[in-house]
Design a protein around this motif. Sequence first.
Motif, short mmCIF file in Angstrom:
data_model
loop_
_atom_site.label_atom_id
_atom_site.label_comp_id
_atom_site.label_asym_id
_atom_site.label_seq_id
_atom_site.Cartn_x
_atom_site.Cartn_y
_atom_site.Cartn_z
N GLY B 100 0.84 -1.20 0.00
CA GLY B 100 0.00 0.00 0.00
C GLY B 100 0.86 1.24 0.00
N ALA B 114 -5.49 -0.03 -3.10
CA ALA B 114 -5.88 -1.24 -2.38
C ALA B 114 -6.42 -2.30 -3.33
CB ALA B 114 -6.91 -0.91 -1.30
N LEU B 125 -3.20 -4.43 3.80
CA LEU B 125 -3.04 -3.08 3.24
C LEU B 125 -2.33 -2.19 4.25
CD1 LEU B 125 -3.88 -0.96 1.02
CD2 LEU B 125 -5.94 -0.56 2.41
N THR B 161 -5.73 -4.26 7.74
CA THR B 161 -4.90 -3.06 7.59
C THR B 161 -3.92 -2.86 8.74
OG1 THR B 161 -6.56 -1.75 8.72
CG2 THR B 161 -6.69 -1.84 6.31
#
Lengths: 337, 337, 337, 337
Positions: B100, B114, B125, B161
Amino acid sequence: MIIVLKPEASKADADAILDRIEATGCKPLYMPGSERVVLGALGDERVLTALQLESDPMVESVTPILSPYKMVSREFHPHDTVVHIGDVPFGSKGFAVIAGPCSIESREQLQQTAETVQAAGAHCLRGGAYKPRSSPYSFQGLGREGLEILGAVSASLGIPTVTEVVDVADLDAIAEHADAFQIGARNMQNYTLLNAVGRTQKPTLLKRGPAATLDELLLAAEYVVSSGNPHVILCERGIKTFERATRNTLDLNAVPYLKQRSHLPVIVDPSHGTGIRGLVAPMAKAAVACGADGVMVEVHVDPTRALSDGHQSLFPSQFDELMRSLLPFVEAAGRTL
Amino acid sequence: MIIVLKPEASKADADAILDRIEATGCKPLYMPGSERVVLGALGDERVLTALQLESDPMVESVTPILSPYKMVSREFHPHDTVVHIGDVPFGSKGFAVIAGPCSIESREQLQQTAETVQAAGAHCLRGGAYKPRSSPYSFQGLGREGLEILGAVSASLGIPTVTEVVDVADLDAIAEHADAFQIGARNMQNYTLLNAVGRTQKPTLLKRGPAATLDELLLAAEYVVSSGNPHVILCERGIKTFERATRNTLDLNAVPYLKQRSHLPVIVDPSHGTGIRGLVAPMAKAAVACGADGVMVEVHVDPTRALSDGHQSLFPSQFDELMRSLLPFVEAAGRTL
Amino acid sequence: MIIVLKPEASKADADAILDRIEATGCKPLYMPGSERVVLGALGDERVLTALQLESDPMVESVTPILSPYKMVSREFHPHDTVVHIGDVPFGSKGFAVIAGPCSIESREQLQQTAETVQAAGAHCLRGGAYKPRSSPYSFQGLGREGLEILGAVSASLGIPTVTEVVDVADLDAIAEHADAFQIGARNMQNYTLLNAVGRTQKPTLLKRGPAATLDELLLAAEYVVSSGNPHVILCERGIKTFERATRNTLDLNAVPYLKQRSHLPVIVDPSHGTGIRGLVAPMAKAAVACGADGVMVEVHVDPTRALSDGHQSLFPSQFDELMRSLLPFVEAAGRTL
Amino acid sequence: MIIVLKPEASKADADAILDRIEATGCKPLYMPGSERVVLGALGDERVLTALQLESDPMVESVTPILSPYKMVSREFHPHDTVVHIGDVPFGSKGFAVIAGPCSIESREQLQQTAETVQAAGAHCLRGGAYKPRSSPYSFQGLGREGLEILGAVSASLGIPTVTEVVDVADLDAIAEHADAFQIGARNMQNYTLLNAVGRTQKPTLLKRGPAATLDELLLAAEYVVSSGNPHVILCERGIKTFERATRNTLDLNAVPYLKQRSHLPVIVDPSHGTGIRGLVAPMAKAAVACGADGVMVEVHVDPTRALSDGHQSLFPSQFDELMRSLLPFVEAAGRTL
């Protein structure tokens, strides 16, 4: 800003970059050479930096022309800034000595150490209440209790104090009990802390990180100053290198370099800069000689019982001797002790 | 613990130290040699460390026998720890890829990046909302707005994430919107932050500081784990050396060293570790080969327009190519991608 | 010597190693601890080093107790050694200044520079005839012709000289025309050269390599001294670090460290140690203050026309000013200039 | 070349420099900015370098545009150079493995080690007859006798050999008994040796110095190639950093960087690059993965009895295992072992 293009860059690639430079209001320059095309961009480098031209796959290198800091630079402010901790000036004709223990361990320990360093001629007292330590199992400082001890000792002797801040949450309490903040080496790039300290008017001693370049130190100072606090003292305390004989390599080149580039006062910490008790005095003298505005030295009433950094702390008699032997060098430098 | 005395130390000096060792409940040893007296102390080294014997003026050197960290060591916990970010395991048979942008710049930028990295096979990510930057004049991240974008993109794609935390005050907000904390290189020794993260149960990616030894990295992890959070992933991202051709020197020796000493998962960041887009893919492959459990790679939908680190960010097509070329090495390592 | 065994080492493993120690005539010690077995070996450490115990797969670490050098150590020879270049003493009460150009470029250039530095108070003249340069396309020195110029200028002014030796084949010619050999930083571990110089009785200025630890410098000096030449002067000239603001990081910690460990004279080269003309004077003063026995400074009659190192060479007027400003620091150090 | 002037430089200062540039036949450029004047010089950078413009007191910085090396650069020679040691190609599709002891200790030791590494699949044999050692008291190699052993073992097994040269005086003898010269890390900037080796046609393995930048390594190679010997193999073997857990920091970034900048083959020495036996295999695999053309590994028939570097030497069974585990990575890299 000078932009060198890769050999494979076409005229169209160059034009696209020149257009981006022009769009910022800066002046673009095109310089085709025999093996590379070079572009120039004249104007506000911070606007140009925002273009992030080094991200372009046709760009080989980008070289700024101006230094990245501004408010701390001597070009911006030619005269020496004098910062006062209590009534002690840093950056003026006087050579300032901060002394005291690594950690505040008890009222008695700090009181005795403070009396002894004050008697020997120290101008300010150091002592840590919040201790950042590499290991979670090491002594972490007395915290709030330590601050109160520091305040009480300072009041009893009338000596101004410096103590380390590691957490924004402690700022108010520290401001209440001490005369200056210290940003330690491990937090030199803790921007949350730099900004918070920058919103106060308290003098701030900013120590160079062990892997920070001098330009990074000046940029860290720029955080504080640009947030509104001009009272910053820079401190060289040694960097990490391959040399293992000493705890750190004290980079005294930093002193004249910083003094030439910046108007801020610069002091030296030979205790951390060497990590060896027997090297503190010679390096303190070297600090005077190369133009430092002061030194910060660890002294403990009994280093063999210190809870931290005892190996690099001076015995009271050694500090006394240091102050005496420092004097001729301070005078040679045309300053007063 | 081995204590070497100075040549001038007397028998009485040695006895005084032996008494101090014995008083801790450890076993003292006296070994007189031809040129130096050596003392030993057998027992809990953390108790012995508290004696600060190196502070004694008659002591030449003190050498610990055991490593200073405990809970993160493989001796303490022989089996590999598996840490999950969302449902992605780190430290198991799978090789995990986090990809990312350096900074979250807009919903559109993050969504597109993404989608492209997920399509290419990335498992997690990355994206920064709070950006520690050397200069106060550089883009500092979108802050809270960035976190909300991160949460929304994650929800829309079902991809877990990681995002950086720089301030204890932001912990709750980050915990709400992201699946894992990242402690950045500049904050590796920000113990306030390490302790705060240690009081959560959120997986924490701990990046090595640019001047941190591997033992210091393990001690920083020990802060988090000993505060109660065992979900730590270590990340090698390059150290500062004299070499100027690359932004940092990626220390891949760290990977097998850490895997042998610790049970925690170890990943590698070849983007910061090289600072050069064209070196990211070969170093990602090298990371697999020397035993890393994953990599973290900067990818941007258009690096030439990135607000930070564009020069080291891969174009989407380059990331796609990286994932394809990584596969045979992952298989050679007996793992899955 | 302290030998820590791996956790998996058995009693039989320990016994095997103890037997090897005993066979050397040294005294073995067995210290079983709770988590590790520690062995000791008391006696001649060089005999023990030859055992290469760290090669044993059951050995975790080997820590020597004594320093690896002997003849250069202050323990072996407590009093300061004074080395004379011509009639100029190094290591006595006088502070010695060597000055001159990086390279000998012509009779006229060297004569003029020599006259100007001598008039300003320099004690010795430096000048390179054989120049090791990073690039094969840089000026490599005048060679034999340069030596002859050096000899002629020295004779005309009665000033002793130092010049670099890079090849054993040139030793005799250099010995004929100059008063002292210089071993440059790049050749500090060129043992062929060290041994050859060690077989002469010519004073030898040994510069620290840019990646050499202080112990490695002392071992390099041990090569020369143990080959028969006790006339060695050590020179700190900066080490390679991550800092890019200066050419090298001048490690002045080295000065008191070397003076404490060794009886040999120690001088400092602030020209290479900073690489910046404007930093030479402050660092020369710092060198005096921390205990150096002298400095070596690059001066050129016209630095803007120098064929090498002009950027760090002083103009004659700057050297004159340096000598004047050095004097109070030399006196503060209790020495004479 | 880009020349930035100091703020105080006048138009006349700029003109004087522009005249000097023009006099060389290069094209001068004048770019006045708001805070600094910038000058450009387009043309042969080596001619411009000879101007030493950085020596001018009105010059703030000089930035070259082109790399300082030429014949070793990929721009000069785009295709990979293949260097043969005996019949073993370096820089082609095959991945080459050099193995053997640090030092040649006896005919029996070398013969046994050579047989075992050849059986495991090594392509070349290493072994030192002249050993540069930090301490004069360490084993310095068998010298001429060692060379003869090397030649005899090589002949008996038909395996090509590499051995270190430390002195120009030994070149002919080494050329007679070995197939390739090795220039060791300590001698990477011994230009006398580089030039001498450059006047032969013998393949030369050039190891990076522990403090040498990659550009300095390429310049050292340029010495050899520009002296007439194009058969140079570059070798990354670790650099000195602050990290103490490993003997050196293996800089694998160097591999893709060198391969992109130069056409010369690049190999890796994970034995010196880690200094720890247990890290050799993972780092050898990483070397394959990031694009190295081969590895050089220390193996000893009995490392516990080795006279040097035993702690980082593999046991024969470990080398056998390394060769087996290397194969899938070599295949993943699209090469053959």
